[in-house]
Structures are given as structure tokens and as C-alpha cells.
Design a protein around this motif. Structure first.
Motif, PDB file in Angstrom:
ATOM      1  N   GLN A 192      -9.072  -8.628  -0.022  1.00  0.00           N
ATOM      2  CA  GLN A 192      -7.742  -8.768   0.722  1.00  0.00           C
ATOM      3  C   GLN A 192      -7.211  -7.542   1.449  1.00  0.00           C
ATOM      4  O   GLN A 192      -6.057  -7.583   2.015  1.00  0.00           O
ATOM      5  CB  GLN A 192      -6.722  -9.225  -0.230  1.00  0.00           C
ATOM      6  N   GLY A 193      -8.031  -6.552   1.623  1.00  0.00           N
ATOM      7  CA  GLY A 193      -7.760  -5.234   2.151  1.00  0.00           C
ATOM      8  C   GLY A 193      -6.899  -4.316   1.519  1.00  0.00           C
ATOM      9  O   GLY A 193      -6.331  -3.248   2.169  1.00  0.00           O
ATOM     10  N   ASP A 194      -6.496  -4.605   0.339  1.00  0.00           N
ATOM     11  CA  ASP A 194      -5.449  -3.884  -0.436  1.00  0.00           C
ATOM     12  C   ASP A 194      -6.351  -2.850  -1.270  1.00  0.00           C
ATOM     13  O   ASP A 194      -6.575  -2.817  -2.735  1.00  0.00           O
ATOM     14  CB  ASP A 194      -4.633  -4.690  -1.417  1.00  0.00           C
ATOM     15  N   HIS A 195      -6.964  -1.740  -0.575  1.00  0.00           N
ATOM     16  CA  HIS A 195      -7.755  -0.956  -1.362  1.00  0.00           C
ATOM     17  C   HIS A 195      -7.290   0.120  -2.433  1.00  0.00           C
ATOM     18  O   HIS A 195      -7.894   0.412  -3.400  1.00  0.00           O
ATOM     19  CB  HIS A 195      -8.568  -0.164  -0.290  1.00  0.00           C
ATOM     20  N   ALA A 196      -6.067   0.356  -2.145  1.00  0.00           N
ATOM     21  CA  ALA A 196      -5.335   1.378  -3.183  1.00  0.00           C
ATOM     22  C   ALA A 196      -5.059   0.378  -4.528  1.00  0.00           C
ATOM     23  O   ALA A 196      -5.424   0.966  -5.519  1.00  0.00           O
ATOM     24  CB  ALA A 196      -4.049   1.739  -2.745  1.00  0.00           C
ATOM     25  N   ALA A 197      -4.809  -0.619  -4.271  1.00  0.00           N
ATOM     26  CA  ALA A 197      -4.477  -1.563  -5.528  1.00  0.00           C
ATOM     27  C   ALA A 197      -5.779  -1.860  -6.452  1.00  0.00           C
ATOM     28  O   ALA A 197      -5.915  -1.749  -7.512  1.00  0.00           O
ATOM     29  CB  ALA A 197      -3.915  -2.921  -5.338  1.00  0.00           C
TER      30      ALA A 197
END
Length: 219
Positions: free
Chosen positions: A67-72
Motif C-alpha cells: 500500500q506504500g506505507d513503508h514506515a508502518a
């Protein structure tokens, strides 16, 4: 002689609720009690419990990364590392560092790599060098990236092919980068991953042409 008036009046508080009202209230209370009991029982059934543990955290990280939420995703991998047996932790710390790099947070990526503990397997050593190469690329240090790339053992690894192509595009070795990514595509089973690889090729060629003004595949 007149009989007492026994007609129920709404304002006569001594007579209490009507029989139908009492039944409705009892039914509502019974339904609420049954619902609470069912929910409590469901929480005690293993198959219905919320997923937890390192495997669940890693699966969550994969979804977050897509989903592109690399920090999460990085935080989920770190959670998996902390919950895992010692033998499995290094792989999760490496995965966390990879996500931090993708998110542009190189300092936190280095902090994740600092958690690696011996013994480090050959596969994890390979991945560590690859991530060091990616960090050099992110910092614009092409010379260091190229030197690190030479230290990565040969082998069919989609992630290593992607890193090699980035170094090659950055060094304007465009035909070599395209060849590398065509080899990488043969390793990809997912259609979305293959499409992403094709965009990688197109974007890399475009960036190199903008940097040099050269049409690398013009005849």
C-alpha cells in the motif's frame, strides 16, 4: 356502592409498568445478556481471536508495504523481530531496514541494522550488503554503491537484480540495466510485480535520457 377505579393511568407511579412493557424490557435484557455471552465465548475460540505473533506482524507488513506505507511496514517488521525466536530476528530487522530505506528514512534504517546479532547467515549477509548499497545510492554515492555491489555474491535474487539495475542506471549503463531487469522479470510470479518491473525499465531509461540527452536505443 361504587367500586374503586382500577383503570391504569400513566401518571399513577404506584401501579408500575404495564405487563407488555415488562415483557419487552425483559426480552431486551435477555437479548443483551445472550449477545455478551456470545461475544465472550467467541474471544475464547482460537480461530476467532485476532491474529498476533511474528507471522501476523510480518503479513501485516507485507500489506502495508504494497500500500506504500513503508514506515508502518517497517514498524510491523520490527514488532515481528521483537516477538521472534533469536534465530529469526535478523531477517525481520533486515526487512524493517529495507522498508525504512524505501521510505527515505536512512537513519532509522541504520538503527534497525544495528540490531543484527551473530551468527549472521550467508543469505542475511548478502541482504545486509544489498541494503548498504541501497543506502549509498540514496545518498548519491555512486562510487561506494558500485564497490558494494561487487561484494554481493552472484545468484538469482529479484531484490539484488533490482539494486544492480539501480546502480547501472545511475552509472548510465542503460543497456546493462535493462538486461538485468529482464532477468529479474523471469523470477517474478505476480503480474503486478512484473508490471512494476516494466515501469522500472521505462522510468530508468527516461531518467537516463533526461540526464544525458542521449536516446540509448535509437537506431
Amino acid at each position: 356502592m361504587s367500586l374503586p377505579d382500577r383503570t391504569a393511568r400513566p401518571d399513577n407511579r404506584r401501579q408500575g409498568p404495564l405487563p407488555m412493557q415488562a415483557k419487552l424490557r425483559l426480552a431486551r435484557n435477555l437479548f443483551a445478556a445472550c449477545l455478551l455471552a456470545a461475544l465472550t465465548a467467541a474471544c475464547q475460540i482460537p480461530g476467532l481471536q485476532p491474529a498476533s505473533g511474528p507471522d501476523a506482524a510480518a503479513e501485516r507488513a507485507v500489506r502495508q508495504s504494497r500500500q506504500g506505507d513503508h514506515a508502518a511496514a517497517a514498524r510491523s517488521y520490527e514488532s515481528a523481530a521483537r516477538q521472534s525466536p533469536e534465530a529469526d530476528r535478523n531477517a525481520y530487522w533486515l526487512a524493517a531496514a529495507d522498508e525504512w530505506i524505501k521510505g527515505g528514512d536512512l537513519g532509522t534504517a541504520e538503527a534497525a541494522l544495528a540490531h543484527l546479532t551473530p551468527p549472521i547467515s550467508a543469505a542475511n549477509t548478502r541482504e545486509h550488503i544489498r541494503l548498504d548499497t541501497e543506502m549509498a545510492l540514496a545518498r548519491g554515492d555512486m562510487k561506494r554503491a558500485a564497490a558494494l555491489l561487487r561484494d554481493i555474491p552472484e545468484g538469482d535474487d529479484a531484490a539484488v537484480f533490482a539494486t544492480r539495475a539501480r546502480v547501472q542506471f545511475g552509472s548510465l549503463q542503460v543497456p546493462a540495466a535493462v538486461t538485468t531487469l529482464m532477468s529479474r522479470e523471469r523470477l517474478l510470479n505476480n503480474a503486478a510485480d512484473r508490471q512494476e518491473n516494466q515501469r522500472f525499465i521505462i522510468d530508468g531509461i527516461g531518467t537516463a535520457q533526461l540526464a544525458t540527452g542521449i536516446g540509448f536505443f535509437d537506431h
